[in-house]
Design an enzyme around this catalytic site. Structure first.
Site, PDB file in Angstrom:
ATOM      1  N   ARG A 232       0.582  -1.285   0.043  1.00 31.72           N
ATOM      2  CA  ARG A 232       0.265  -0.024   0.270  1.00 31.72           C
ATOM      3  C   ARG A 232       0.907   1.241  -0.405  1.00 31.72           C
ATOM      4  O   ARG A 232       2.028   1.139   0.249  1.00 31.72           O
ATOM      5  CB  ARG A 232      -1.129  -0.002   1.169  1.00 31.72           C
ATOM      6  CG  ARG A 232      -2.222  -1.007   1.329  1.00 31.72           C
ATOM      7  CD  ARG A 232      -3.070  -0.822   0.047  1.00 31.72           C
ATOM      8  NE  ARG A 232      -3.994  -1.495   0.149  1.00 31.72           N
ATOM      9  CZ  ARG A 232      -3.926  -2.791  -0.961  1.00 31.72           C
ATOM     10  NH1 ARG A 232      -3.640  -2.754  -1.153  1.00 31.72           N
ATOM     11  NH2 ARG A 232      -5.128  -2.921  -1.080  1.00 31.72           N
ATOM     12  N   GLU A 261      -4.217   6.800  -5.334  1.00 30.65           N
ATOM     13  CA  GLU A 261      -4.161   6.397  -7.082  1.00 30.65           C
ATOM     14  C   GLU A 261      -6.197   6.676  -7.408  1.00 30.65           C
ATOM     15  O   GLU A 261      -7.114   6.856  -6.342  1.00 30.65           O
ATOM     16  CB  GLU A 261      -4.555   4.928  -6.577  1.00 30.65           C
ATOM     17  CG  GLU A 261      -2.632   4.217  -5.901  1.00 30.65           C
ATOM     18  CD  GLU A 261      -2.600   2.614  -5.788  1.00 30.65           C
ATOM     19  OE1 GLU A 261      -3.764   1.926  -5.872  1.00 30.65           O
ATOM     20  OE2 GLU A 261      -1.637   2.539  -5.023  1.00 30.65           O
ATOM     21  N   HIS A 280      -0.287  -0.093 -10.047  1.00 26.69           N
ATOM     22  CA  HIS A 280      -1.346  -0.884  -8.810  1.00 26.69           C
ATOM     23  C   HIS A 280      -1.822  -2.283 -10.032  1.00 26.69           C
ATOM     24  O   HIS A 280      -2.649  -3.116  -9.912  1.00 26.69           O
ATOM     25  CB  HIS A 280      -1.353   0.018  -7.904  1.00 26.69           C
ATOM     26  CG  HIS A 280      -2.283  -1.186  -6.901  1.00 26.69           C
ATOM     27  ND1 HIS A 280      -2.992  -0.317  -5.886  1.00 26.69           N
ATOM     28  CD2 HIS A 280      -1.890  -2.278  -6.677  1.00 26.69           C
ATOM     29  CE1 HIS A 280      -2.150  -0.527  -4.594  1.00 26.69           C
ATOM     30  NE2 HIS A 280      -2.209  -1.934  -4.761  1.00 26.69           N
TER      31      HIS A 280
END
Length: 315
Positions: A232, A261, A280
């Site tokens: 994360r 994000e 990601h």
């Protein structure tokens, strides 16, 4: 015939194998970039009994819009985008697809680690520009180096096994891990910072570890340390990391997750040598897509069955 109960998916699709498991439900898709207000509107319209979380966040107002909601299942392993205290207060189970994307994420962490150690990205750019840097370049050999893993769940353990096979020394911190393989030395965080040549993050984001990698911690790491984050983005203080990269305290960083994000443009990392970025997608492979969908669907069905048992007992 009674109306089928709804499952709200915070995404645009699910694997066919997952849909087969959920064949008795009506599936409602929220699209690729759902906002909380979009989810709230859909929850109010369809009153889902379950939510499968692919993208976006699920705050309390979404739960309040769906009085029949009994389970929120993550299409992956990280549940930090779900308001878990709010769910608990409303007797809604929150479940993760533990291990479903472990192979994919571990492989991506390895790819970022190797790309950093071997200068793959800058060498590729130089080659495409017509240069031949064999006489001047030296990369990092990982054999014999120490990798420090923060988090020893299914992903961390898988990467540990890979690194051990590469003749790396493996140390790791995880207060909840037990029965570790003999090739992993369980240590405290101070030891990870002091001894690791490569640090790879594999822990959930909590209020206690937010900005775990900050200016003070990065200064305590070995000069030239490689940092990999496929967990994360909130675990890393991004301005502090940028300073550490520019000073050489951090030799290179491979990042697959970010504090905000999608990453906004411009971003402080854009154009910075020594930082490799990916959007990601560590857990995004064809196999992981199916595995996570199946796991999330099974979690929904199992949770709804558990929720149904007390109701049957009252009848």
């Amino acid at each position: 015939m009674s109306k089928r109960p709804a499952i709200l998916v915070t995404g645009a699709d699910l694997a066919p194998e997952a849909l087969q498991i959920l064949r008795d439900f009506s599936i409602v898709y929220a699209g690729k970039t759902p906002r909380p207000e979009d989810l709230t509107a859909l929850a109010r319209e369809h009153d889902p009994v379950g939510i499968i979380v692919r993208y976006g966040s699920v705050p309390a107002e979404v739960m309040d819009a769906a009085p029949s909601l009994r389970v929120i299942a993550k299409h992956g392993s990280g549940t930090d985008t779900i308001d878990k205290p709010a769910a608990a207060a409303r007797n809604i189970e929150v479940l993760a697809a533990i291990g479903a994307n472990a192979a994919a994420v571990a492989e991506h962490a390895l790819a970022l680690m190797l790309a950093c150690a071997k200068s793959i990205v800058p060498l590729d750019a130089r080659m495409h520009a017509g240069h031949w840097d064999k006489a001047t370049h030296k990369s990092v050999e990982l054999s014999g180096r120490t990798v420090g893993l923060v988090g020893l769940g299914t992903i961390g353990l898988r990467l540990a096994r890979i690194c051990h096979a590469m003749d790396m020394r493996v140390i790791g911190f995880d207060p909840y891990a037990g029965n570790l393989p003999e090739y992993i030395d369980a240590v405290d965080l101070d030891t990870v910072w002091a001894q690791a040549d490569v640090i790879s993050l594999h822990c959930p984001l909590t209020d206690d570890n937010r900005k775990l990698l900050n200016t003070e911690v990065l200064a305590r790491c070995k000069p030239g340390v490689i940092l990999v984050n496929t967990a994360r983005g909130g675990l890393v203080d991004e301005p502090a990391l940028l300073d550490a990269i520019r000073s050489g305290q951090v030799g290179a960083a491979g990042l697959d997750s970010f504090a905000v994000e999608p990453m906004a443009a411009p971003h402080i990392f854009h154009g910075q040598p020594g930082i490799i970025l990916s959007p990601h997608i560590g857990g995004v492979t064809s196999a992981a897509y199916v595995n996570m969908g199946i796991a999330a669907a099974r979690n929904v069905v199992a949770a709804l069955a558990r929720a149904r048992q007390p109701e049957l007992a009252k009848q």
